[in-house]
Design a protein around this motif. Structure first.
Motif, mmCIF file in Angstrom:
data_model
loop_
_atom_site.group_PDB
_atom_site.id
_atom_site.type_symbol
_atom_site.label_atom_id
_atom_site.label_comp_id
_atom_site.label_asym_id
_atom_site.label_seq_id
_atom_site.Cartn_x
_atom_site.Cartn_y
_atom_site.Cartn_z
ATOM 1 N N GLU A 181 4.865 -1.900 -9.380
ATOM 2 C CA GLU A 181 5.592 -0.890 -8.601
ATOM 3 C C GLU A 181 4.588 0.041 -7.936
ATOM 4 O O GLU A 181 3.699 0.575 -8.604
ATOM 5 N N ILE A 182 4.751 0.234 -6.639
ATOM 6 C CA ILE A 182 3.873 1.126 -5.884
ATOM 7 C C ILE A 182 4.609 2.435 -5.602
ATOM 8 O O ILE A 182 5.775 2.431 -5.196
ATOM 9 N N THR A 183 3.925 3.538 -5.834
ATOM 10 C CA THR A 183 4.501 4.867 -5.641
ATOM 11 C C THR A 183 3.665 5.664 -4.659
ATOM 12 O O THR A 183 2.431 5.693 -4.771
ATOM 13 N N GLU A 184 4.316 6.298 -3.707
ATOM 14 C CA GLU A 184 3.642 7.228 -2.804
ATOM 15 C C GLU A 184 3.687 8.614 -3.450
ATOM 16 O O GLU A 184 4.769 9.164 -3.664
ATOM 17 N N ASP A 185 2.529 9.143 -3.767
ATOM 18 C CA ASP A 185 2.456 10.444 -4.426
ATOM 19 C C ASP A 185 2.181 11.516 -3.381
ATOM 20 O O ASP A 185 1.040 11.705 -2.938
ATOM 21 N N ALA A 186 3.237 12.218 -2.980
ATOM 22 C CA ALA A 186 3.111 13.228 -1.921
ATOM 23 C C ALA A 186 2.224 14.388 -2.363
ATOM 24 O O ALA A 186 1.519 14.986 -1.542
ATOM 25 N N GLU A 187 2.251 14.710 -3.649
ATOM 26 C CA GLU A 187 1.468 15.843 -4.144
ATOM 27 C C GLU A 187 -0.021 15.626 -3.921
ATOM 28 O O GLU A 187 -0.756 16.541 -3.529
ATOM 29 N N PHE A 188 -0.489 14.393 -4.184
ATOM 30 C CA PHE A 188 -1.915 14.100 -4.065
ATOM 31 C C PHE A 188 -2.256 13.387 -2.754
ATOM 32 O O PHE A 188 -3.431 13.150 -2.473
ATOM 33 N N GLY A 189 -1.236 13.008 -1.985
ATOM 34 C CA GLY A 189 -1.489 12.352 -0.716
ATOM 35 C C GLY A 189 -2.089 10.964 -0.842
ATOM 36 O O GLY A 189 -2.837 10.527 0.035
ATOM 37 N N MET A 190 -1.764 10.274 -1.919
ATOM 38 C CA MET A 190 -2.279 8.931 -2.161
ATOM 39 C C MET A 190 -1.175 8.070 -2.758
ATOM 40 O O MET A 190 -0.128 8.573 -3.169
ATOM 41 N N SER A 191 -1.438 6.774 -2.812
ATOM 42 C CA SER A 191 -0.514 5.838 -3.452
ATOM 43 C C SER A 191 -1.113 5.348 -4.761
ATOM 44 O O SER A 191 -2.334 5.253 -4.905
ATOM 45 N N TYR A 192 -0.238 5.038 -5.708
ATOM 46 C CA TYR A 192 -0.728 4.406 -6.937
ATOM 47 C C TYR A 192 0.192 3.256 -7.318
ATOM 48 O O TYR A 192 1.361 3.202 -6.920
ATOM 49 N N VAL A 193 -0.378 2.328 -8.058
ATOM 50 C CA VAL A 193 0.385 1.178 -8.528
ATOM 51 C C VAL A 193 0.519 1.270 -10.047
ATOM 52 O O VAL A 193 -0.381 1.712 -10.739
ATOM 53 N N THR A 194 1.702 0.892 -10.527
ATOM 54 C CA THR A 194 1.951 0.774 -11.953
ATOM 55 C C THR A 194 2.180 -0.703 -12.254
ATOM 56 O O THR A 194 3.014 -1.340 -11.623
ATOM 57 N N LEU A 195 1.436 -1.223 -13.217
ATOM 58 C CA LEU A 195 1.498 -2.633 -13.564
ATOM 59 C C LEU A 195 1.781 -2.808 -15.047
ATOM 60 O O LEU A 195 1.146 -2.162 -15.890
ATOM 61 N N VAL A 196 2.749 -3.666 -15.360
ATOM 62 C CA VAL A 196 2.975 -4.102 -16.740
ATOM 63 C C VAL A 196 2.410 -5.509 -16.841
ATOM 64 O O VAL A 196 2.794 -6.402 -16.076
ATOM 65 N N ILE A 197 1.497 -5.724 -17.763
ATOM 66 C CA ILE A 197 0.665 -6.935 -17.793
ATOM 67 C C ILE A 197 0.687 -7.524 -19.199
ATOM 68 O O ILE A 197 0.648 -6.785 -20.189
ATOM 69 N N LEU A 198 0.712 -8.858 -19.270
ATOM 70 C CA LEU A 198 0.643 -9.559 -20.554
ATOM 71 C C LEU A 198 -0.615 -10.405 -20.610
ATOM 72 O O LEU A 198 -1.059 -10.968 -19.613
ATOM 73 N N LYS A 199 -1.201 -10.474 -21.785
ATOM 74 C CA LYS A 199 -2.337 -11.371 -22.005
ATOM 75 C C LYS A 199 -1.819 -12.805 -22.033
ATOM 76 O O LYS A 199 -0.892 -13.120 -22.771
ATOM 77 N N LYS A 200 -2.402 -13.674 -21.222
ATOM 78 C CA LYS A 200 -1.955 -15.057 -21.140
ATOM 79 C C LYS A 200 -2.239 -15.796 -22.441
ATOM 80 O O LYS A 200 -3.239 -15.523 -23.108
#
Length: 227
Positions: free
Chosen positions: A208-227
């Motif tokens: 999920e990508i989020t536009e963070d207006a407070e910091f003026g940048m985007s961040y990604v949130t990733l849920v990841i599993l070890k294969k």
């Protein structure tokens, strides 16, 4: 006759050093630990903390330990404690100042000094973690450090272990900390992060990508599993 100009006396630029860069970043956070803790109080209503942290907690067996890599002043560990009070929790951070603040908040977590690029030995042993959490930390890593770092993290995870990763993303340019610091940090392109995770046999389940207006940048949130 044309005179020969004198040799330049301009100082030779200091070569970039990963170690020195990490030390500069650590010193900055040491000096602003209390301020950082207060700032984080205003961040915890964001979806990363209200949705993804509880999701991460549900995905990891409550008897298995979790480490927060770059735990800062301990807010994420506080949330996990409220959700699973008996879960073994570890925090890793290079900043003594940040960890000192975290220790005041959390009596049931164990803290270790270390950088994100190479986790220290933890009480659960290598391959004993049920989950790894890291929020807004890997921008402190250079591009060439991403894959080795994720390989190191994967070695600490149990089979099918879970990683929750949040990171600033961008075009690969340096982040501007303004008057706060002059050390180098990188807005990694998302594809570089995903490629490095793949090299570590870590599989992205949710993105999920989020536009963070407070910091003026985007961040990604990733849920990841070890294969």
């Amino acid at each position: 006759m044309t005179s020969t100009p004198p040799p330049s006396t301009a100082p030779t630029p200091t070569p970039f050093s990963l170690v020195e860069n990490q030390k500069q970043a650590t010193a900055m956070y040491d000096g602003m630990a209390e301020q950082y803790s207060s700032m984080m109080d205003g961040e915890l209503s964001k979806r990363l903390y209200t949705h993804f942290l509880p999701l991460f907690n549900r995905l990891v067996d409550p008897t298995l330990p979790v480490v927060d890599v770059g735990c800062g002043t301990g807010e994420c560990l506080q949330i996990l404690t409220s959700l699973s009070p008996t879960r073994p929790l570890y925090g890793v951070d290079p900043s003594e100042g940040m960890v000192a603040v975290a220790k005041k908040k959390l009596k049931n977590a164990q803290f270790f000094e270390g950088f994100a690029s190479s986790l220290p030995t933890l009480p659960c042993g290598e391959g004993g973690l049920g989950g790894i959490l890291s929020t807004f930390v890997i921008h402190h890593l250079m591009t060439e450090e991403l894959a080795p770092t994720f390989v190191n993290w994967a070695s600490h995870l149990r089979p099918n272990g879970t990683l929750l990763l949040a990171s600033w993303i961008g075009d690969g340019s340096d982040m501007d900390y303004g008057e706060f610091a002059s050390y180098k940090a990188v807005q990694h392109p998302l594809q570089n992060i995903l490629s490095a995770l793949d090299q570590a046999n870590l599989k992205v389940e949710t993105q999920e990508i989020t536009e963070d207006a407070e910091f003026g940048m985007s961040y990604v949130t990733l849920v990841i599993l070890k294969k």
